[in-house]
Design a protein around this motif. Sequence first.
Motif, PDB file in Angstrom:
ATOM      1  N   PHE A   1     -10.994   2.382   8.296  1.00  0.00           N
ATOM      2  CA  PHE A   1      -9.912   2.132   9.264  1.00  0.00           C
ATOM      3  C   PHE A   1     -10.388   2.472  10.677  1.00  0.00           C
ATOM      4  O   PHE A   1     -10.169   1.708  11.603  1.00  0.00           O
ATOM      5  CB  PHE A   1      -8.684   2.960   8.888  1.00  0.00           C
ATOM      6  CG  PHE A   1      -7.466   2.622   9.713  1.00  0.00           C
ATOM      7  CD1 PHE A   1      -6.584   1.624   9.293  1.00  0.00           C
ATOM      8  CD2 PHE A   1      -7.196   3.290  10.889  1.00  0.00           C
ATOM      9  CE1 PHE A   1      -5.467   1.300  10.052  1.00  0.00           C
ATOM     10  CE2 PHE A   1      -6.080   2.972  11.643  1.00  0.00           C
ATOM     11  CZ  PHE A   1      -5.210   1.979  11.229  1.00  0.00           C
TER      12      PHE A   1
ATOM     13  N   MET B   1      -3.886   3.366  -0.076  1.00  0.00           N
ATOM     14  CA  MET B   1      -4.681   2.642   0.924  1.00  0.00           C
ATOM     15  C   MET B   1      -6.119   2.475   0.466  1.00  0.00           C
ATOM     16  O   MET B   1      -6.750   3.423   0.003  1.00  0.00           O
ATOM     17  CB  MET B   1      -4.653   3.414   2.247  1.00  0.00           C
ATOM     18  CG  MET B   1      -3.291   3.366   2.904  1.00  0.00           C
ATOM     19  SD  MET B   1      -3.312   4.153   4.524  1.00  0.00           S
ATOM     20  CE  MET B   1      -3.115   5.852   4.049  1.00  0.00           C
TER      21      MET B   1
ATOM     22  N   ARG C   1       0.116  -8.863  -3.105  1.00  0.00           N
ATOM     23  CA  ARG C   1       0.073  -7.759  -2.159  1.00  0.00           C
ATOM     24  C   ARG C   1       0.941  -8.097  -0.954  1.00  0.00           C
ATOM     25  O   ARG C   1       0.898  -9.219  -0.432  1.00  0.00           O
ATOM     26  CB  ARG C   1      -1.377  -7.516  -1.732  1.00  0.00           C
ATOM     27  CG  ARG C   1      -1.502  -6.597  -0.577  1.00  0.00           C
ATOM     28  CD  ARG C   1      -2.879  -6.036  -0.383  1.00  0.00           C
ATOM     29  NE  ARG C   1      -3.079  -5.703   1.014  1.00  0.00           N
ATOM     30  CZ  ARG C   1      -2.448  -4.721   1.648  1.00  0.00           C
ATOM     31  NH1 ARG C   1      -1.571  -3.972   1.011  1.00  0.00           N
ATOM     32  NH2 ARG C   1      -2.675  -4.501   2.923  1.00  0.00           N
ATOM     33  N   VAL C   2       1.744  -7.124  -0.510  1.00  0.00           N
ATOM     34  CA  VAL C   2       2.548  -7.278   0.707  1.00  0.00           C
ATOM     35  C   VAL C   2       2.157  -6.118   1.623  1.00  0.00           C
ATOM     36  O   VAL C   2       2.492  -4.971   1.354  1.00  0.00           O
ATOM     37  CB  VAL C   2       4.068  -7.303   0.405  1.00  0.00           C
ATOM     38  CG1 VAL C   2       4.481  -8.653  -0.134  1.00  0.00           C
ATOM     39  CG2 VAL C   2       4.483  -6.205  -0.575  1.00  0.00           C
ATOM     40  N   GLY C   3       1.417  -6.420   2.679  1.00  0.00           N
ATOM     41  CA  GLY C   3       0.868  -5.334   3.470  1.00  0.00           C
ATOM     42  C   GLY C   3       0.882  -5.592   4.959  1.00  0.00           C
ATOM     43  O   GLY C   3       1.293  -6.653   5.431  1.00  0.00           O
ATOM     44  N   THR C   4       0.413  -4.595   5.688  1.00  0.00           N
ATOM     45  CA  THR C   4       0.272  -4.716   7.134  1.00  0.00           C
ATOM     46  C   THR C   4      -1.193  -4.983   7.462  1.00  0.00           C
ATOM     47  O   THR C   4      -2.087  -4.700   6.667  1.00  0.00           O
ATOM     48  CB  THR C   4       0.748  -3.437   7.840  1.00  0.00           C
ATOM     49  OG1 THR C   4      -0.035  -2.327   7.378  1.00  0.00           O
ATOM     50  CG2 THR C   4       2.224  -3.171   7.577  1.00  0.00           C
TER      51      THR C   4
ATOM     52  N   GLY D   1       0.818  -1.198   0.000  1.00  0.00           N
ATOM     53  CA  GLY D   1       0.000   0.000   0.000  1.00  0.00           C
ATOM     54  C   GLY D   1       0.857   1.254   0.000  1.00  0.00           C
ATOM     55  O   GLY D   1       0.563   2.237  -0.687  1.00  0.00           O
ATOM     56  N   ASP D   2       1.931   1.209   0.758  1.00  0.00           N
ATOM     57  CA  ASP D   2       2.788   2.371   1.017  1.00  0.00           C
ATOM     58  C   ASP D   2       3.844   2.522  -0.088  1.00  0.00           C
ATOM     59  O   ASP D   2       4.676   1.631  -0.269  1.00  0.00           O
ATOM     60  CB  ASP D   2       3.458   2.133   2.384  1.00  0.00           C
ATOM     61  CG  ASP D   2       4.367   3.255   2.813  1.00  0.00           C
ATOM     62  OD1 ASP D   2       4.600   4.187   2.023  1.00  0.00           O
ATOM     63  OD2 ASP D   2       4.872   3.183   3.950  1.00  0.00           O
TER      64      ASP D   2
ATOM     65  N   GLU E   1      -7.261  -5.778   6.884  1.00  0.00           N
ATOM     66  CA  GLU E   1      -6.494  -4.846   6.060  1.00  0.00           C
ATOM     67  C   GLU E   1      -7.495  -4.187   5.129  1.00  0.00           C
ATOM     68  O   GLU E   1      -8.695  -4.217   5.424  1.00  0.00           O
ATOM     69  CB  GLU E   1      -5.325  -5.550   5.350  1.00  0.00           C
ATOM     70  CG  GLU E   1      -5.670  -6.778   4.547  1.00  0.00           C
ATOM     71  CD  GLU E   1      -6.179  -6.496   3.158  1.00  0.00           C
ATOM     72  OE1 GLU E   1      -7.431  -6.526   3.003  1.00  0.00           O
ATOM     73  OE2 GLU E   1      -5.397  -6.293   2.230  1.00  0.00           O
ATOM     74  N   MET E   2      -7.042  -3.593   4.000  1.00  0.00           N
ATOM     75  CA  MET E   2      -7.988  -2.769   3.247  1.00  0.00           C
ATOM     76  C   MET E   2      -7.967  -2.964   1.725  1.00  0.00           C
ATOM     77  O   MET E   2      -8.519  -2.132   1.009  1.00  0.00           O
ATOM     78  CB  MET E   2      -7.750  -1.286   3.586  1.00  0.00           C
ATOM     79  CG  MET E   2      -7.897  -0.984   5.069  1.00  0.00           C
ATOM     80  SD  MET E   2      -7.609   0.750   5.519  1.00  0.00           S
ATOM     81  CE  MET E   2      -9.072   1.520   4.882  1.00  0.00           C
ATOM     82  N   GLU E   3      -7.333  -4.026   1.220  1.00  0.00           N
ATOM     83  CA  GLU E   3      -7.209  -4.140  -0.241  1.00  0.00           C
ATOM     84  C   GLU E   3      -7.458  -5.528  -0.837  1.00  0.00           C
ATOM     85  O   GLU E   3      -7.817  -5.638  -2.015  1.00  0.00           O
ATOM     86  CB  GLU E   3      -5.788  -3.690  -0.692  1.00  0.00           C
ATOM     87  CG  GLU E   3      -5.476  -2.225  -0.499  1.00  0.00           C
ATOM     88  CD  GLU E   3      -4.975  -1.901   0.904  1.00  0.00           C
ATOM     89  OE1 GLU E   3      -4.640  -2.861   1.646  1.00  0.00           O
ATOM     90  OE2 GLU E   3      -4.927  -0.715   1.268  1.00  0.00           O
TER      91      GLU E   3
ATOM     92  N   ARG F   1       7.263   1.968   1.066  1.00  0.00           N
ATOM     93  CA  ARG F   1       7.652   0.548   1.230  1.00  0.00           C
ATOM     94  C   ARG F   1       8.060  -0.027  -0.133  1.00  0.00           C
ATOM     95  O   ARG F   1       8.949  -0.868  -0.217  1.00  0.00           O
ATOM     96  CB  ARG F   1       6.532  -0.282   1.846  1.00  0.00           C
ATOM     97  CG  ARG F   1       7.064  -1.643   2.343  1.00  0.00           C
ATOM     98  CD  ARG F   1       5.993  -2.533   2.991  1.00  0.00           C
ATOM     99  NE  ARG F   1       5.153  -1.779   3.873  1.00  0.00           N
ATOM    100  CZ  ARG F   1       3.813  -1.808   3.844  1.00  0.00           C
ATOM    101  NH1 ARG F   1       3.182  -2.592   2.993  1.00  0.00           N
ATOM    102  NH2 ARG F   1       3.116  -1.078   4.668  1.00  0.00           N
TER     103      ARG F   1
HETATM  104  O1  LIG Z   1       0.520  -1.580   4.900  1.00  0.00           O
HETATM  105  P1  LIG Z   1      -0.455  -1.428   3.774  1.00  0.00           P
HETATM  106  O2  LIG Z   1      -0.063  -2.253   2.590  1.00  0.00           O
HETATM  107  O3  LIG Z   1      -0.737  -0.005   3.377  1.00  0.00           O
HETATM  108  O4  LIG Z   1      -1.843  -2.063   4.308  1.00  0.00           O
HETATM  109  C1  LIG Z   1      -2.586  -1.660   5.429  1.00  0.00           C
HETATM  110  O5  LIG Z   1      -2.199  -0.404   5.974  1.00  0.00           O
HETATM  111  C2  LIG Z   1      -3.102   0.640   5.562  1.00  0.00           C
HETATM  112  C3  LIG Z   1      -3.794   1.202   6.780  1.00  0.00           C
HETATM  113  O6  LIG Z   1      -2.865   1.715   7.674  1.00  0.00           O
HETATM  114  C4  LIG Z   1      -4.090  -0.029   4.601  1.00  0.00           C
HETATM  115  O7  LIG Z   1      -3.638   0.133   3.292  1.00  0.00           O
HETATM  116  C5  LIG Z   1      -4.053  -1.461   5.072  1.00  0.00           C
HETATM  117  O8  LIG Z   1      -4.484  -2.419   4.148  1.00  0.00           O
END
Ligand SMILES: O=P(O)(O)O[C@H]1O[C@H](CO)[C@@H](O)[C@H]1O
Length: 235
Positions: free
Chosen positions: A159, A64, A87-90, A20-21, A179-181, A24
């Motif tokens: 969120f 995001m 996807r590699v996310g938090t 997402g970032d 998460e969000m994606e 990153r």
């Molecule tokens: O770390 P990323 O990939 O951005 O993923 C998580 O972090 C963001 C929210 O802080 C949202 O995009 C969520 O899916």
Amino acid sequence: MSIHLNAEPGQIAETVLLPGDPLRAKHIAETFLTDPVLHNTVRGMHGYTGTYKGKRVSVQGTGMGIASSMIYVSELITQYGCKNLIRVGTAGSYQADVHVRDIVLAQAACTDSNINNIRFGAKNFAPIADFDLLMRAYQIARERGHATHVGNIMSSDTFYHDDFDQYKIWADFGVLAVEMEAAGLYTLAAKHGVKALTVLTISDHLVTREETTAEERQLTFNAMIEIALDAALGE
Ligand SMILES: O=P(O)(O)O[C@H]1O[C@H](CO)[C@@H](O)[C@H]1O
Ligand SMILES: O=c1cc[nH]c(=O)[nH]1
């Protein structure tokens, strides 16, 4: 070129990691790719292409949320011919035994987004990961000794919920983390017949309220990147 990506045709690899970032994405390119070239600058949503263990790979920030990430995923698939999207996310943990810094492989993704209601009306579509990618990622993660969980996740449009405890509806049904994606990514992969997986690192915990720092979220969590790269490139 597409509306949101100014890469030249052929400049983006078939395999793309999707954080997402965008910072990153920069970190991944600088840490893991050989000879990374910045392929996208539109909106500062950095994307890079280089090689990993001799194979071409790209990394593209998505922003995001399902709305932002589906723009990039759509253009990567339809304009640049990308075929493996990881996807590699938090994520935030919903379960007491899924700890901060553990890995979660999203076998499927629930969502409170309207994307599939718009498509399918009252019928439900189950967005799922590609099985080969999921199996390889799981084997790699286990071989490397990472605490790894495979299961259902939640891709939320929100969120900050008015009711913090609303997550328990999902937790009670075994959903591991939020998460969000991923639900958007899996839906587009199914629509276009390409492969997708979501590899997550738990960055915060809804049960214990434990958190990590923004710097840690941007710069560390390298285990999931190596799992994603090796799973995608068939190592
Ligand atoms: O770390 P990323 O990939 O951005 O993923 C998580 O972090 C963001 C929210 O802080 C949202 O995009 C969520 O899916
Ligand atoms: O969407 C997200 C990502 C990380 N942590 C959360 O609680 N939610």
